[in-house]
Design a protein around this motif. Structure first.
Motif, PDB file in Angstrom:
ATOM      1  N   PRO A   5       0.810  -1.226   0.000  1.00  0.00           N
ATOM      2  CA  PRO A   5       0.000   0.000   0.000  1.00  0.00           C
ATOM      3  C   PRO A   5       0.839   1.270   0.000  1.00  0.00           C
ATOM      4  O   PRO A   5       0.297   2.372  -0.091  1.00  0.00           O
ATOM      5  CB  PRO A   5      -0.790  -0.120   1.308  1.00  0.00           C
ATOM      6  N   GLY A   6       2.178   1.146   0.112  1.00  0.00           N
ATOM      7  CA  GLY A   6       3.034   2.314   0.204  1.00  0.00           C
ATOM      8  C   GLY A   6       2.943   3.283  -0.957  1.00  0.00           C
ATOM      9  O   GLY A   6       2.802   4.497  -0.741  1.00  0.00           O
ATOM     10  N   PRO A   7       3.040   2.838  -2.225  1.00  0.00           N
ATOM     11  CA  PRO A   7       2.985   3.793  -3.340  1.00  0.00           C
ATOM     12  C   PRO A   7       1.714   4.643  -3.346  1.00  0.00           C
ATOM     13  O   PRO A   7       1.786   5.862  -3.538  1.00  0.00           O
ATOM     14  CB  PRO A   7       3.054   2.880  -4.574  1.00  0.00           C
ATOM     15  N   GLY A   8       0.573   4.022  -3.142  1.00  0.00           N
ATOM     16  CA  GLY A   8      -0.676   4.780  -3.112  1.00  0.00           C
ATOM     17  C   GLY A   8      -0.734   5.725  -1.928  1.00  0.00           C
ATOM     18  O   GLY A   8      -1.228   6.855  -2.044  1.00  0.00           O
ATOM     19  N   LEU A   9      -0.235   5.281  -0.781  1.00  0.00           N
ATOM     20  CA  LEU A   9      -0.234   6.127   0.403  1.00  0.00           C
ATOM     21  C   LEU A   9       0.600   7.381   0.161  1.00  0.00           C
ATOM     22  O   LEU A   9       0.208   8.497   0.559  1.00  0.00           O
ATOM     23  CB  LEU A   9       0.309   5.348   1.603  1.00  0.00           C
ATOM     24  N   GLY A  10       1.750   7.240  -0.475  1.00  0.00           N
ATOM     25  CA  GLY A  10       2.605   8.391  -0.744  1.00  0.00           C
ATOM     26  C   GLY A  10       1.917   9.436  -1.599  1.00  0.00           C
ATOM     27  O   GLY A  10       2.002  10.644  -1.332  1.00  0.00           O
ATOM     28  N   VAL A  11       1.206   9.009  -2.638  1.00  0.00           N
ATOM     29  CA  VAL A  11       0.490   9.947  -3.510  1.00  0.00           C
ATOM     30  C   VAL A  11      -0.612  10.671  -2.742  1.00  0.00           C
ATOM     31  O   VAL A  11      -0.784  11.894  -2.871  1.00  0.00           O
ATOM     32  CB  VAL A  11      -0.084   9.198  -4.729  1.00  0.00           C
ATOM     33  N   LEU A  12      -1.360   9.934  -1.936  1.00  0.00           N
ATOM     34  CA  LEU A  12      -2.431  10.564  -1.161  1.00  0.00           C
ATOM     35  C   LEU A  12      -1.874  11.559  -0.151  1.00  0.00           C
ATOM     36  O   LEU A  12      -2.458  12.629   0.083  1.00  0.00           O
ATOM     37  CB  LEU A  12      -3.254   9.485  -0.454  1.00  0.00           C
ATOM     38  N   PHE A  33      -4.952   2.727   3.276  1.00  0.00           N
ATOM     39  CA  PHE A  33      -3.849   2.159   4.044  1.00  0.00           C
ATOM     40  C   PHE A  33      -4.330   1.214   5.138  1.00  0.00           C
ATOM     41  O   PHE A  33      -3.751   0.137   5.339  1.00  0.00           O
ATOM     42  CB  PHE A  33      -3.028   3.296   4.665  1.00  0.00           C
ATOM     43  N   LEU A  34      -5.390   1.592   5.836  1.00  0.00           N
ATOM     44  CA  LEU A  34      -5.886   0.753   6.926  1.00  0.00           C
ATOM     45  C   LEU A  34      -6.939  -0.239   6.455  1.00  0.00           C
ATOM     46  O   LEU A  34      -7.008  -1.366   6.946  1.00  0.00           O
ATOM     47  CB  LEU A  34      -6.451   1.633   8.050  1.00  0.00           C
ATOM     48  N   GLY A  35      -7.764   0.183   5.499  1.00  0.00           N
ATOM     49  CA  GLY A  35      -8.817  -0.708   5.013  1.00  0.00           C
ATOM     50  C   GLY A  35      -8.377  -1.616   3.883  1.00  0.00           C
ATOM     51  O   GLY A  35      -9.012  -2.634   3.614  1.00  0.00           O
ATOM     52  N   GLY A  36      -7.299  -1.239   3.188  1.00  0.00           N
ATOM     53  CA  GLY A  36      -6.783  -2.090   2.124  1.00  0.00           C
ATOM     54  C   GLY A  36      -7.495  -1.952   0.797  1.00  0.00           C
ATOM     55  O   GLY A  36      -7.280  -2.759  -0.105  1.00  0.00           O
ATOM     56  N   ILE A  37      -8.342  -0.914   0.633  1.00  0.00           N
ATOM     57  CA  ILE A  37      -9.056  -0.717  -0.633  1.00  0.00           C
ATOM     58  C   ILE A  37      -8.224   0.211  -1.502  1.00  0.00           C
ATOM     59  O   ILE A  37      -8.345   1.436  -1.458  1.00  0.00           O
ATOM     60  CB  ILE A  37     -10.466  -0.122  -0.387  1.00  0.00           C
TER      61      ILE A  37
END
Length: 623
Positions: A218-225, A248-252
């Motif tokens: 989930p790291g790449p998506g978290l960084g963009v958000l 990040f927490l829900g995994g969606i």
């Protein structure tokens, strides 16, 4: 065309794997805990690990693949064919199961279609059983002699190539394919079709596999958000924290895809973050024991074997940091302002991509517990809307457990959504709250109308589906035949009462008229306790579901009018319609109900009228 094919393949693979994901997770926990390199090594309990991955998981996948294509008979033959593949190879045959399961379903579907109308009366069971048995034997032999060895050879070739890539420290380059594929919804084909089977083979050999981390990080998506949260402006910035929690927490993960599509340059951020994460995982030599589903940080931590937790967390953190840095630079350099409207457009683009590849919509299914009440009226209402726009789509209503395998769109009450997804994993699901007044109906009609207009212009197959199956009208009662709605079963000007009492009254009318057995009343009450039968516009339709259908002797309906209303949850029902339906004899009455109760002046007249004849004519008219 290629993208469409891959999307269809991805949905099929996902449809085979996702319903069985709990079994994969159970196997993952057994592996993480009890194998020699696990958290608590236990030689005795570890004996379960091999049989589950060798036999259980491929059989579950093979059965589901066959069931998706060919129903229950297809599922059975899918399992039989998978057994041949398992015996024909020496590695876990998940990929083999994904191949032969759908093939078996298609084979029995075509075989059954061939025999339609050709079997003499009394020989149906003989032909059904022997045709399936013979076909199952042939499929098992084909799996044993052909599919099993071929899959094993291809797997060895692919594994060898990946081993060379890993040895050359080139695995981070996989992010160049994987991260854009996620945004384009091609990840199912990659994750479930390639990475998952290879990861499981790695677990058997070393107790863990990095392949489970390539797509799920989930790291790449978290960084963009986080970059949007720090450097965007207005409502886009305000929406980012909620998306971070869900992602990040829900995994969606798909929650961040629209943010990428608003600024496609951000693909560079997720690619860089993904590659950094893979490099970190490789540097620390970490992996997981099973696919973390969904891709939440909690799922990754749960699937990390002993000694790998720190490396997994560092891989996620490094991917987040690099993606954030690259994303921040892109957002600060790109002065183009984005608005909430841009985000909505990106979300719609995501929705369109998810639906691409499904082909023209030919069948819409309304699903509820019983398939004879609220879903019947919803189907009738949508059918009329489609007809008014000149769209001829087949619209049917079914119980959730009986959703046809060829259903492309399933409309269901939001409280039953998960059950509907489990019953029809490949369909598009539209949750609603009110079967009579759902804005989703108009949105769906507009979408289908736009597809119909656009398809010829693009040189694509026409979006106009097959001829609709019209609602079956109630036949006029033959001599000696009891009417579905008798005037004696229309009670007007009833005093206010509790909904349980109103339901009992409706059930008593059905019992006294010979429509149902006494125990059907309790089933009506239980249905109401599970999920309200209030459907909107002052109407409730109590009825039994499941086993209660066996208590129905013949189709019948009763109508109770409560001018002051009966409280159903937070709504008042002025018309309570008790339903006991076996076939389609009651559908025309419900179709009329869906039509006439759409107009508030009609609703008011039904609520206040003193005429039994008016109610009877209103709901039984064949106009």
């Amino acid at each position: 065309m290629m993208k469409t094919t891959i999307q269809k393949t991805g949905r099929l693979l996902s449809g085979m794997v996702m319903p069985n994901i709990a079994a994969f997770i159970a196997w993952g926990f057994l592996t993480a805990f009890f194998i020699p390199t696990g958290w608590w090594p236990n030689e005795n309990l570890a004996k379960m690990v091999g049989p589950i991955i060798t036999y259980l998981l491929p059989l579950l996948i093979g059965f589901k693949g066959g069931e998706i294509v060919g129903g229950n008979r297809g599922g059975v033959l899918g399992a039989v064919a998978t057994t041949g593949v398992i015996v024909g190879g020496s590695i876990p045959m998940l990929m083999g199961a994904m191949i032969v399961g759908p093939i078996a379903g298609l084979a029995i579907k075509k075989t059954d279609a061939f025999f339609v109308g050709k079997v003499p009366a009394g020989f149906e069971m003989l032909v059904n059983n022997f045709s399936a048995g013979i076909l199952g034997m042939l499929l098992a032999i084909g799996g044993f002699l052909g599919v099993g060895p071929v899959v094993e050879s291809l797997n060895a070739l692919l594994a060898g190539g990946l081993e060379r890539i890993v040895a050359a420290n080139l695995l981070p380059l996989a992010s160049v394919i994987i991260e854009p594929a996620k945004v384009l919804f091609l990840n199912n084909a990659i994750n479930h079709g390639i990475l998952g089977p290879l990861g499981i083979q790695g677990v058997q050999e070393t107790g863990k596999s990095i392949f489970f981390l390539l797509e799920t990080n989930p790291g790449p998506g978290l960084g963009v958000l986080l970059a949007y949260w720090m450097f965007a402006k207005g409502s886009i910035r305000q929406s980012a924290p909620g998306a971070i929690i869900i992602h990040f927490l829900g995994g969606i993960h798909e929650i961040y895809f629209p943010y990428i599509l608003m600024k496609p340059k951000l693909l560079l951020a997720v690619i860089a973050g993904g590659a950094t994460g893979v490099f970190t995982f490789s540097l620390f030599g970490v992996g997981l024991v099973a696919t973390p589903s969904p891709g939440s940080i909690f799922a990754l931590m749960a699937m990390a074997p002993r000694g790998n937790l720190l490396g997994v967390i560092l891989g996620v953190a490094s991917a987040t940091a690099v993606s954030f840095l690259v994303g921040s630079v892109i957002l600060k350099m790109d002065k183009t302002l984005v608005s909430e409207q841009d985000l909505d457009m990106a979300r719609q683009e995501i929705k369109d991509m998810k639906q691409s590849g499904r082909g023209p919509v030919k069948k819409i299914v309304f699903a509820c517990d019983a398939g004879m009440g609220s879903s019947a009226m919803g189907a009738s209402k949508l059918r009329n809307k489609l007809k008014a726009r000149g769209l001829t789509v087949e619209v049917v209503n079914e119980a959730i457990e009986n959703i046809p395998k060829d259903a492309q769109v399933v409309i269901v009450h939001k409280n039953l959504l998960q059950r509907a997804k489990e019953s029809s994993p490949l369909a598009e699901h539209i949750p609603i709250e009110d079967f009579l007044n759902a804005p989703a109906y108009d949105a769906l009609v507009e979408r289908l109308a736009a597809a119909k207009e656009a398809a010829p212009a693009q040189g694509a197959p026409s979006a106009e589906p097959v001829e609709a199956a019209p609602a079956k009208a109630a036949e006029a009662p033959a001599e000696g035949k009891v009417e579905v709605l008798q005037k004696k079963n229309i009670l007007l000007n009833l005093p206010p009462m509790e909904k349980e009492e109103a339901i009992r009254m409706a059930g008593r009318l059905l019992v006294d008229s010979g429509y149902v057995e006494e125990s059907y009343i309790d089933a009506m009450l239980q249905r109401e306790a599970d999920l309200t039968t209030y459907i909107g516009n002052g109407v409730a339709i109590p009825h039994g579901v499941g086993e209660a259908k066996k208590k129905i002797l013949k189709t019948g309906i009763c109508i109770l009018q409560f001018p002051q209303g009966v409280k159903f949850e937070d709504d008042l029902a002025y018309v309570v319609i008790g339903i006991a339906g076996i076939g389609n004899e009651h559908i025309s009455i419900l179709a009329n109900l869906a039509t006439v109760m759409e107009k508030m002046e009609t609703v008011e007249k039904v609520r206040t009228t003193d005429s039994v004849d008016y109610i009877h004519d209103l709901f039984t008219s064949n106009k």
